[in-house]
Motif scaffolding. Structure first.
Motif, PDB file in Angstrom:
ATOM      1  N   GLN A  39       0.826  -1.202   0.000  1.00 23.11           N
ATOM      2  CA  GLN A  39       0.000   0.000   0.000  1.00 23.11           C
ATOM      3  C   GLN A  39       0.865   1.259   0.000  1.00 23.11           C
ATOM      4  OE1 GLN A  39      -2.438  -0.552   3.460  1.00 23.11           O
ATOM      5  NE2 GLN A  39      -3.925  -1.816   2.377  1.00 23.11           N
ATOM      6  N   THR A  41       3.561   1.541  -1.840  1.00 24.45           N
ATOM      7  CA  THR A  41       4.297   1.530  -3.103  1.00 24.45           C
ATOM      8  C   THR A  41       3.373   1.838  -4.269  1.00 24.45           C
ATOM      9  OG1 THR A  41       5.741  -0.152  -2.157  1.00 24.45           O
ATOM     10  CG2 THR A  41       5.791   0.098  -4.538  1.00 24.45           C
ATOM     11  N   ASP A  42       3.822   2.687  -5.148  1.00 21.45           N
ATOM     12  CA  ASP A  42       3.072   3.032  -6.350  1.00 21.45           C
ATOM     13  C   ASP A  42       3.323   1.956  -7.407  1.00 21.45           C
ATOM     14  OD1 ASP A  42       1.986   4.080  -8.656  1.00 21.45           O
ATOM     15  OD2 ASP A  42       3.006   6.017  -8.501  1.00 21.45           O
ATOM     16  N   ARG A  43       2.392   1.025  -7.556  1.00 20.97           N
ATOM     17  CA  ARG A  43       2.567  -0.098  -8.488  1.00 20.97           C
ATOM     18  C   ARG A  43       2.719   0.383  -9.935  1.00 20.97           C
ATOM     19  NH1 ARG A  43       4.445  -4.671  -7.196  1.00 20.97           N
ATOM     20  NH2 ARG A  43       3.585  -5.382  -9.151  1.00 20.97           N
ATOM     21  N   GLN A  44       2.042   1.442 -10.300  1.00 24.20           N
ATOM     22  CA  GLN A  44       2.166   1.958 -11.668  1.00 24.20           C
ATOM     23  C   GLN A  44       3.585   2.438 -11.942  1.00 24.20           C
ATOM     24  OE1 GLN A  44      -0.981   4.874 -11.769  1.00 24.20           O
ATOM     25  NE2 GLN A  44      -2.386   3.421 -12.740  1.00 24.20           N
ATOM     26  N   ARG A  45       4.205   3.016 -10.928  1.00 23.84           N
ATOM     27  CA  ARG A  45       5.583   3.481 -11.100  1.00 23.84           C
ATOM     28  C   ARG A  45       6.534   2.295 -11.256  1.00 23.84           C
ATOM     29  NH1 ARG A  45       8.690   7.097  -6.951  1.00 23.84           N
ATOM     30  NH2 ARG A  45      10.597   7.410  -8.128  1.00 23.84           N
ATOM     31  N   ASN A  72      10.263   4.802   2.782  1.00 24.16           N
ATOM     32  CA  ASN A  72       8.854   4.634   3.168  1.00 24.16           C
ATOM     33  C   ASN A  72       8.678   3.425   4.085  1.00 24.16           C
ATOM     34  OD1 ASN A  72       8.130   6.826   1.607  1.00 24.16           O
ATOM     35  ND2 ASN A  72       7.423   5.593  -0.115  1.00 24.16           N
TER      36      ASN A  72
END
Length: 165
Positions: A39, A41-45, A72
């Protein structure tokens, strides 16, 4: 109790299903608040970096992203009272090992869990795992080998956390 889950499980389909369908619900059912690194972590990135052509730019972007994720995750570990370390596959990945080491350095009790969907024998003897197992045991935690064994150590985290060091 707030529990941080140190885990590489989001990178495989079987691991992702186990993680979201069994592990997280069990923690919540036992009354724990879950600090889920996925949660944070930006998965799209991550997907965008993975799609980049191989080369220096991709390498440099992975390094920036890993450093950001590490910061983070350290902040999340600071907010937790215990760690659950998922020991997945032939060796613990470096990110999970770093999270476990950081949690140990911060005095957090750690429970190690060898995933049911992998052979426990895959984990035996790997040098990173030996270090990780040392941290887990020295934290006052334990290592379990199946989902059936999982609840008791989680329930005892409360007593481990309260024990004087």
């Amino acid at each position: 109790m707030r529990v941080y889950v140190a885990s590489p499980l989001g990178f495989s389909e079987a691991g992702n299903a186990f993680y979201h369908d069994r592990l997280i619900p069990l923690l919540r059912q036992l009354g724990h608040e879950v600090l889920d690194p996925w949660q944070l972590t930006d998965r799209q990135r991550i997907d965008a970096v993975a799609a980049m052509p191989y080369g220096e730019a991709r390498r440099d972007e992975w390094r920036r992203l890993n450093a950001e994720i590490g910061r983070n995750n350290q902040a999340a570990i600071d907010r937790c009272e215990a760690l659950l370390a998922v020991l997945d596959g032939a060796d613990v990945d470096s990110g999970t090992a770093a999270e476990i080491g950081y949690g140990f350095a911060k005095g957090k009790p750690i429970i190690g869990y060898r995933c049911d969907f992998r052979l426990a024998a895959d984990n035996e003897g790997c040098i990173v795992n030996l270090h990780v197992e040392y941290f887990i045991r020295q934290s006052g935690g334990s290592i379990v080998g199946s989902f059936a064994e999982f609840s008791e150590p989680l329930l005892s985290l409360e007593s481990v956390r309260r024990a004087p060091r």
